[in-house]
Design a protein around this motif. Structure first.
Motif, PDB file in Angstrom:
ATOM      1  N   PHE A 125       0.857  -1.177   0.000  1.00  0.00           N
ATOM      2  CA  PHE A 125       0.000   0.000   0.000  1.00  0.00           C
ATOM      3  C   PHE A 125       0.900   1.235   0.000  1.00  0.00           C
ATOM      4  O   PHE A 125       1.898   1.283   0.724  1.00  0.00           O
ATOM      5  N   TYR A 126       0.534   2.249  -0.770  1.00  0.00           N
ATOM      6  CA  TYR A 126       1.350   3.464  -0.876  1.00  0.00           C
ATOM      7  C   TYR A 126       0.452   4.675  -1.030  1.00  0.00           C
ATOM      8  O   TYR A 126      -0.547   4.627  -1.766  1.00  0.00           O
ATOM      9  N   ASP A 127       0.803   5.747  -0.330  1.00  0.00           N
ATOM     10  CA  ASP A 127       0.080   7.014  -0.445  1.00  0.00           C
ATOM     11  C   ASP A 127       1.018   8.058  -1.035  1.00  0.00           C
ATOM     12  O   ASP A 127       1.967   8.489  -0.377  1.00  0.00           O
ATOM     13  N   ALA A 128       0.746   8.476  -2.267  1.00  0.00           N
ATOM     14  CA  ALA A 128       1.621   9.419  -2.962  1.00  0.00           C
ATOM     15  C   ALA A 128       1.603  10.800  -2.328  1.00  0.00           C
ATOM     16  O   ALA A 128       2.514  11.601  -2.556  1.00  0.00           O
ATOM     17  N   THR A 129       0.581  11.109  -1.536  1.00  0.00           N
ATOM     18  CA  THR A 129       0.500  12.429  -0.915  1.00  0.00           C
ATOM     19  C   THR A 129       1.358  12.543   0.338  1.00  0.00           C
ATOM     20  O   THR A 129       1.757  13.650   0.720  1.00  0.00           O
ATOM     21  N   THR A 130       1.673  11.429   0.989  1.00  0.00           N
ATOM     22  CA  THR A 130       2.445  11.452   2.237  1.00  0.00           C
ATOM     23  C   THR A 130       3.780  10.724   2.146  1.00  0.00           C
ATOM     24  O   THR A 130       4.656  10.965   2.971  1.00  0.00           O
ATOM     25  N   GLY A 131       3.934   9.824   1.170  1.00  0.00           N
ATOM     26  CA  GLY A 131       5.131   8.994   1.090  1.00  0.00           C
ATOM     27  C   GLY A 131       5.100   7.820   2.049  1.00  0.00           C
ATOM     28  O   GLY A 131       6.088   7.098   2.187  1.00  0.00           O
ATOM     29  N   LEU A 160       8.579  -2.381  -9.347  1.00  0.00           N
ATOM     30  CA  LEU A 160       9.212  -1.283 -10.065  1.00  0.00           C
ATOM     31  C   LEU A 160       8.438  -0.009  -9.777  1.00  0.00           C
ATOM     32  O   LEU A 160       7.227   0.060  -9.996  1.00  0.00           O
ATOM     33  N   PHE A 161       9.135   1.009  -9.271  1.00  0.00           N
ATOM     34  CA  PHE A 161       8.560   2.320  -8.993  1.00  0.00           C
ATOM     35  C   PHE A 161       9.026   3.290 -10.078  1.00  0.00           C
ATOM     36  O   PHE A 161      10.220   3.329 -10.398  1.00  0.00           O
ATOM     37  N   VAL A 162       8.112   4.086 -10.617  1.00  0.00           N
ATOM     38  CA  VAL A 162       8.468   5.052 -11.657  1.00  0.00           C
ATOM     39  C   VAL A 162       7.702   6.354 -11.416  1.00  0.00           C
ATOM     40  O   VAL A 162       6.515   6.331 -11.071  1.00  0.00           O
ATOM     41  N   ASN A 163       8.389   7.476 -11.598  1.00  0.00           N
ATOM     42  CA  ASN A 163       7.747   8.781 -11.664  1.00  0.00           C
ATOM     43  C   ASN A 163       7.868   9.255 -13.099  1.00  0.00           C
ATOM     44  O   ASN A 163       8.966   9.607 -13.553  1.00  0.00           O
ATOM     45  N   THR A 164       6.759   9.241 -13.837  1.00  0.00           N
ATOM     46  CA  THR A 164       6.809   9.557 -15.263  1.00  0.00           C
ATOM     47  C   THR A 164       6.972  11.046 -15.520  1.00  0.00           C
ATOM     48  O   THR A 164       7.185  11.445 -16.658  1.00  0.00           O
ATOM     49  N   PHE A 181       8.865   6.756   1.497  1.00  0.00           N
ATOM     50  CA  PHE A 181       8.865   6.490   0.063  1.00  0.00           C
ATOM     51  C   PHE A 181       9.028   7.793  -0.720  1.00  0.00           C
ATOM     52  O   PHE A 181       8.611   8.862  -0.275  1.00  0.00           O
ATOM     53  N   GLY A 182       9.601   7.688  -1.914  1.00  0.00           N
ATOM     54  CA  GLY A 182       9.680   8.810  -2.825  1.00  0.00           C
ATOM     55  C   GLY A 182       8.322   9.098  -3.429  1.00  0.00           C
ATOM     56  O   GLY A 182       7.302   8.520  -3.042  1.00  0.00           O
ATOM     57  N   ASN A 183       8.299   9.985  -4.412  1.00  0.00           N
ATOM     58  CA  ASN A 183       7.066  10.381  -5.090  1.00  0.00           C
ATOM     59  C   ASN A 183       6.938   9.599  -6.393  1.00  0.00           C
ATOM     60  O   ASN A 183       7.682   9.847  -7.348  1.00  0.00           O
ATOM     61  N   TRP A 184       5.981   8.663  -6.428  1.00  0.00           N
ATOM     62  CA  TRP A 184       5.842   7.774  -7.574  1.00  0.00           C
ATOM     63  C   TRP A 184       4.474   7.897  -8.217  1.00  0.00           C
ATOM     64  O   TRP A 184       3.466   8.002  -7.523  1.00  0.00           O
ATOM     65  N   THR A 185       4.438   7.867  -9.549  1.00  0.00           N
ATOM     66  CA  THR A 185       3.175   7.866 -10.282  1.00  0.00           C
ATOM     67  C   THR A 185       2.708   6.456 -10.615  1.00  0.00           C
ATOM     68  O   THR A 185       1.517   6.205 -10.762  1.00  0.00           O
TER      69      THR A 185
END
Length: 271
Positions: A146-152, A189-193, A174-178
């Motif tokens: 589970f991941y929340d992009a707003t909080t990391g 695999l984590f990616v920020n496009t 966590f970093g900022n991932w899309t």
């Protein structure tokens, strides 16, 4: 918990939920892509999810209706049957060989089910008390991230072969991932496009998370899809361009090749 790894080439299902068009392809562990054939007559689905064993679940959040199908290792697609009476879900992810986790990010409700290689669907249990997550991703071994992009922030859980869910532990930093995509037995695999940044990690069947490496230089993709054998497909729905890569059992990433000439797809599923 044994988990599941597909040892034969992975398969891909492409769908355009507006036009009803579809297609199938194969993607092996080395990232080699092979087109199989075109399909038609698909309904308008909001979610299309593939279980690692080859079952496919279609779901429409607007109606609560669904359907199942199967996709074999040769890329042959077979419709199985219609379903109805689903709850209201924002996320559906697969984990373990046949497991499905349903989650509503607004209400915190959840549920689990099984979907086997023949497209047979079996409800297992209802769940509650989930936090608000932007991404939910399962691995073929049974781990769930589970991941929340707003909080990391994040958390891990596990889904066993019978569809029983167990929360494991919280994570943070966590970093900022899309996009977050599973590939191979335990790989993520984590990616920020937007920035082109990336990373890989492992999440095993017991919900144990291990960071592997940072990456960079990713393009702007609308879809990133992994298969249980380790193949990864990148696709840009605006240009029709794509690329393939691979993620090995240790979480090591390698780019394979560019692709062009894709049609217009709203959903891509790897099994």
């Amino acid at each position: 918990m044994k988990g599941f790894t597909r040892t034969v080439p992975g398969s891909l299902l492409f769908i355009n939920s507006f036009t009803g068009a579809g297609a199938t392809a194969r993607l092996d562990a080395a990232g080699n892509y092979t087109y199989v054939g075109s399909l038609s007559g698909f309904s308008r689905w909001t979610h299309v999810v593939g279980a690692p064993s080859g079952g496919i679940l279609f779901y429409d959040a607007n109606t609560g209706n669904g359907a199942t199908a199967k996709l074999d290792a040769a890329g042959n697609y077979t419709f199985v049957g219609s379903l109805s009476g689903f709850g209201n879900w924002t996320h559906i992810t697969s984990a373990n060989e046949n497991g499905l986790l349903f989650y509503n990010a607004i209400t915190g409700a959840g549920a689990t089910a099984l979907l086997d290689a023949n497209g047979k669907y079996t409800f297992v249990s209802s769940l509650s008390g989930f936090s608000k997550w932007t991404h939910v991703v399962g691995t073929p071994s049974g781990g769930i991230l589970f991941y929340d992009a707003t909080t990391g922030n994040g958390a891990t859980a596990k889904l066993d072969a019978a569809g029983n869910y167990t929360y494991v532990a919280p994570l943070s930093g966590f970093g900022n991932w899309t996009h977050i995509t599973s590939a191979n037995k335990n790989g993520l695999l984590f990616v920020n496009t937007i920035t082109g940044a990336g990373a890989t990690a492992l999440l095993d069947g017991n919900g144990k998370y291990t960071f592997v490496s940072s990456l960079s230089g990713f393009s702007s993709w609308t879809h990133i899809v992994g298969t249980p054998n380790g193949g990864i497909l990148f696709y840009n729905g605006l240009t029709g361009n794509g690329a393939t890569a691979r993620l090995d059992a240790g979480g090591n990433y390698a780019y394979t090749a560019p692709l062009t000439g894709f049609g217009s797809w709203t959903h891509i599923v790897g099994v």
